[in-house]
Write an enzyme that holds these catalytic residues in place. Structure first.
Site, PDB file in Angstrom:
ATOM      1  N   TYR A   1     -19.982 -56.106  -0.939  1.00  0.00           N
ATOM      2  CA  TYR A   1     -18.776 -55.301  -0.843  1.00  0.00           C
ATOM      3  C   TYR A   1     -18.253 -55.004  -2.242  1.00  0.00           C
ATOM      4  O   TYR A   1     -17.867 -55.916  -2.989  1.00  0.00           O
ATOM      5  CB  TYR A   1     -17.696 -56.014  -0.036  1.00  0.00           C
ATOM      6  CG  TYR A   1     -18.050 -56.316   1.402  1.00  0.00           C
ATOM      7  CD1 TYR A   1     -19.100 -55.662   2.053  1.00  0.00           C
ATOM      8  CD2 TYR A   1     -17.333 -57.262   2.125  1.00  0.00           C
ATOM      9  CE1 TYR A   1     -19.417 -55.956   3.365  1.00  0.00           C
ATOM     10  CE2 TYR A   1     -17.645 -57.548   3.446  1.00  0.00           C
ATOM     11  CZ  TYR A   1     -18.679 -56.895   4.066  1.00  0.00           C
ATOM     12  OH  TYR A   1     -18.997 -57.193   5.370  1.00  0.00           O
ATOM     13  N   SER A   2     -18.252 -53.735  -2.594  1.00  0.00           N
ATOM     14  CA  SER A   2     -17.875 -53.296  -3.953  1.00  0.00           C
ATOM     15  C   SER A   2     -18.704 -54.008  -5.016  1.00  0.00           C
ATOM     16  O   SER A   2     -18.245 -54.196  -6.147  1.00  0.00           O
ATOM     17  CB  SER A   2     -16.382 -53.505  -4.205  1.00  0.00           C
ATOM     18  OG  SER A   2     -15.608 -52.621  -3.440  1.00  0.00           O
TER      19      SER A   2
END
Length: 338
Positions: free
Chosen positions: A59-60
């Site tokens: 995530y990111s």
């Protein structure tokens, strides 16, 4: 807030998990909430009694873990907070930056610990299966991390039930640490997991922590048939909702949810989550937010007790779906098409 053990383990978690995919860098996705914007969500989560925080290294590309670790350390009591993250997805170019090899698992765990700013990961989950790596290698690497004290519990995510059972069997035969949880795609609109995975989790004592418990906003009651604008995320990522939920009958399930909610005088999200929480093995739906005011109704869902008649009304419109939500796709057998 109610609390329950995660499957047959001794780990106690809140009945709602804060999904942290929304917190990260807008360079990764335009709908991300960055560090300072994320702060109020963690503060309110702790105020509401949520002690379960779920993120992933992908995530990111690590920024979500950094944000999650920072605000959990600020607002929560570390010995009570349960931090969950995941490993498997590609984190950069090159042949060893993804998958479930011993190399990738060990180096990814070390990187996640640094980003989270903690000495241990409470729940370390494989982010889908990896058919390119022998399960013995994957499970031995995970067991090694448990014995080092860097990981306390192990979890799995969306896969075939036979794949999970094979992993559980190998762990038992080798005396290795065993999965205690399954994070799968499960909600009122998508119930294919009830065919094999959910009964397996009940039988083997795994706690289920469903992702997309509100069907990408369909079950909030804020969409019209055929529309996408239920959240900031949908403004930029509507195609994913189309890929997951494209049956006309999905909207019949939404209508039933709205009807039960109106009859009870509660919000549709509370009905959708209350139904999930009533299912065998379901411990804590993983719910993400883009607005703080969304959090209070969700936290109250565990207090909504649905009757058998209401559950039957919610379930009646469901129609079978193709397998959805596996990033690598389901295994294809020769001569058999989906």
């Amino acid at each position: 807030m109610q609390y329950v053990r995660l499957g047959d383990s001794g780990l106690v978690v809140s009945r709602i998990a804060l999904g942290c995919m929304s917190f990260g860098s807008r360079e990764w996705r335009p709908w991300m909430l960055e560090e300072d914007e994320a702060r109020p969500f963690f503060r309110r989560a702790v105020e509401l009694g949520i002690n379960f925080f779920d993120t992933a290294d992908v995530y990111s590309l690590g920024v979500s873990e950094e944000i999650t670790g920072k605000w959990v350390r600020e607002f929560a009591v570390r010995d009570e907070a349960v931090i969950a993250t995941k490993v498997k997805m590609r984190m950069g170019p090159g042949p060893n930056r993804g998958g479930l090899s011993r190399k990738h698992i060990v180096q990814s765990c070390e990187a996640s610990l640094r980003r989270l700013g903690v000495e241990r990961i409470d729940l370390y989950q494989i982010h889908r299966a990896d058919p390119a790596t022998p399960v013995e290698e994957t499970l031995a690497a995970l067991d090694h991390l448990v014995h080092q004290g860097k990981v306390l519990y192990l979890g799995a995510s969306s896969m075939y039930a036979w794949q999970l059972m094979k992993m559980l069997s190998v762990s038992e035969r080798r005396g290795w640490a065993r999965f205690v949880s399954m994070q799968n795609h499960y909600n009122l609109v998508y119930r294919e997991e009830e065919r094999e995975m959910m009964p397996l989790c009940v039988e083997e004592g795994l706690g289920v922590i469903p992702w997309s418990p509100l069907a990408r906003g369909l079950l909030t009651g804020k969409r019209l048939r055929g529309s996408h604008q239920a959240s900031v995320r949908d403004e930029h990522d509507a195609s994913m909702a189309d890929e997951l939920y494209d049956h006309e009958s999905d909207w019949d399930v939404v209508d039933a949810t709205l009807g039960v909610a109106k009859g009870r005088g509660v919000e549709p999200v509370q009905v959708a989550l209350a139904w999930l929480l009533s299912r065998p093995a379901v411990v804590a739906p993983v719910v993400g937010f883009t607005r703080v005011e969304q959090m209070d109704p969700v936290a109250g869902a565990a207090d909504v007790a649905l009757s058998d008649e209401e559950c039957a009304e919610l379930e009646a419109p469901y129609r079978p779906h193709a397998v959805r939500g596996w990033l690598d796709g389901p295994v294809r057998l020769p001569g058999i098409s989906s």
